[in-house]
Design a protein around this motif. Structure first.
Motif, PDB file in Angstrom:
ATOM      1  N   THR A  46      22.339  17.717 -48.595  1.00 29.46           N
ATOM      2  CA  THR A  46      24.079  17.827 -49.261  1.00 29.46           C
ATOM      3  C   THR A  46      25.130  18.399 -48.236  1.00 29.46           C
ATOM      4  N   GLY A  47      24.749  17.882 -46.614  1.00 27.09           N
ATOM      5  CA  GLY A  47      25.441  18.072 -45.635  1.00 27.09           C
ATOM      6  C   GLY A  47      25.565  16.661 -44.911  1.00 27.09           C
ATOM      7  N   ASP A  48      24.867  15.465 -45.984  1.00 27.53           N
ATOM      8  CA  ASP A  48      24.836  13.789 -45.584  1.00 27.53           C
ATOM      9  C   ASP A  48      25.890  13.681 -45.980  1.00 27.53           C
ATOM     10  N   GLN A  49      26.742  13.164 -44.461  1.00 30.16           N
ATOM     11  CA  GLN A  49      28.528  12.319 -45.127  1.00 30.16           C
ATOM     12  C   GLN A  49      27.614  11.029 -45.058  1.00 30.16           C
TER      13      GLN A  49
ATOM     14  N   LEU B  47      25.277  10.055 -49.532  1.00 32.66           N
ATOM     15  CA  LEU B  47      25.647  11.095 -51.009  1.00 32.66           C
ATOM     16  C   LEU B  47      24.271  11.192 -51.484  1.00 32.66           C
TER      17      LEU B  47
ATOM     18  N   TYR C 277      19.849  21.658 -49.395  1.00 29.72           N
ATOM     19  CA  TYR C 277      21.139  22.656 -49.396  1.00 29.72           C
ATOM     20  C   TYR C 277      21.723  23.283 -48.161  1.00 29.72           C
ATOM     21  N   ASP C 278      22.115  22.190 -48.024  1.00 28.69           N
ATOM     22  CA  ASP C 278      22.556  23.159 -45.870  1.00 28.69           C
ATOM     23  C   ASP C 278      23.373  22.399 -45.553  1.00 28.69           C
ATOM     24  N   THR C 279      24.773  22.824 -45.979  1.00 28.48           N
ATOM     25  CA  THR C 279      26.626  21.509 -45.663  1.00 28.48           C
ATOM     26  C   THR C 279      26.061  21.834 -43.904  1.00 28.48           C
ATOM     27  N   THR C 280      25.561  22.448 -43.358  1.00 23.58           N
ATOM     28  CA  THR C 280      25.477  22.116 -41.823  1.00 23.58           C
ATOM     29  C   THR C 280      24.759  21.006 -41.039  1.00 23.58           C
TER      30      THR C 280
ATOM     31  N   ASP D  74      24.356  17.357 -40.976  1.00 22.14           N
ATOM     32  CA  ASP D  74      24.453  16.023 -41.367  1.00 22.14           C
ATOM     33  C   ASP D  74      23.101  14.822 -41.352  1.00 22.14           C
ATOM     34  N   HIS D  75      23.466  13.200 -41.755  1.00 18.31           N
ATOM     35  CA  HIS D  75      22.538  12.695 -42.477  1.00 18.31           C
ATOM     36  C   HIS D  75      21.776  12.346 -40.349  1.00 18.31           C
TER      37      HIS D  75
END
Length: 267
Positions: free
Chosen positions: A213-216, A219, A241-244, A246-247
């Protein structure tokens, strides 16, 4: 005359050493490869892309680095062997010098590496872990190029943050260049072809699709598009599920290691 003879002898010694190095590029190994795992990096990936994951696997006792395979820009495959225990999974890292090449060229590099693994190292079955574009080209290899007579059977495939419906955001495309940039655009012919060839995916390959979910860059909707390519009974999805994270962080976090370890039955 004597000086000439010494010079000739030295030249022959240097030439012999060169031949030995050339031969070692594809040296046949007598080692037994237990449950080998091939790691395939993504767009602009380097040796660093999977170095830390492989190191963490080693720390957990999930395997040891056995081979490092480098594909040069001219298509030459260089293989470096490392001492490893035959009692643990053999971890193999594939590194592309032309790390912005098209899906077509990169999947062919994967096929060439797989052929060497079967012919030179006697590997009949293998697992694959691909990050980002590495997951995409692994799927393309399986669809278009896999030949059971030439390549090991891929029993399990893990894709990590792979954008099967293209990369998000126009900014990413202005900041990067290379043939793969066009292939990674949403709606590109290269991505459309992979989706259209879904029926060619091998029936023996089980797939774990990991998305975050943190992968910008990739998506969720893009990552989840893999479910239209892999048959339902061969497909698993696991979302981090961890917005910290990233990709690039997806292959740097032990949280993803745990998901792979469970899929590979390491724990």
């Amino acid at each position: 005359m004597r000086k000439y003879g010494l010079f000739l002898a030295a030249a022959l010694l240097i030439y012999a050493s060169f031949l030995t190095l050339e031969k070692s590029d594809h040296a046949v190994s007598d080692s037994q490869f237990t449950e080998p795992v091939l790691f395939v990096h993504g767009f602009k990936g380097t040796a660093r892309s999977f170095n830390t994951m492989i190191a963490r696997f080693e720390q957990r006792g999930w395997g040891e680095r056995a081979l490092t395979m480098n594909v040069t820009r001219t298509g030459r495959l260089l293989v470096r062997e490392s001492p490893f225990s035959t009692e643990r999974p053999a971890l193999i890292q594939l590194i592309m010098e032309n790390n912005r090449a098209s899906f077509e060229d990169t999947s062919r590099a994967v096929a060439a590496a797989m052929q060497v693994l079967k012919k030179e190292y006697g590997i009949e079955h293998i697992k694959v872990v691909g990050h980002s574009m590495g997951g995409i080209v692994s799927v393309k290899f399986l669809q278009d190029l896999y030949d059971p007579a030439l390549h090991p059977a891929v029993d399990q495939l893990v894709t990590i943050g792979s954008p099967f419906n293209g990369v998000a955001g126009g900014r990413w495309f202005t900041q990067n260049e290379g043939e793969a940039v066009y292939d990674l655009m949403p709606g590109s012919p290269a991505l459309a072809q992979i989706t259209a060839n879904h029926a060619q995916f091998p029936k023996e390959t089980q797939v774990l699709n990991i998305a975050g979910t943190g992968d910008q860059v990739t998506l969720l909707q893009s990552a989840l598009s893999l479910n239209a390519i892999v048959p339902k009974d061969q497909y698993q999805l696991d979302i981090l599920y961890d917005t910290t994270v990233d990709h690039s962080g997806l292959h740097e976090t032990p949280l993803v290691d745990e998901k792979i370890g469970a899929f590979f039955h390491y724990q």
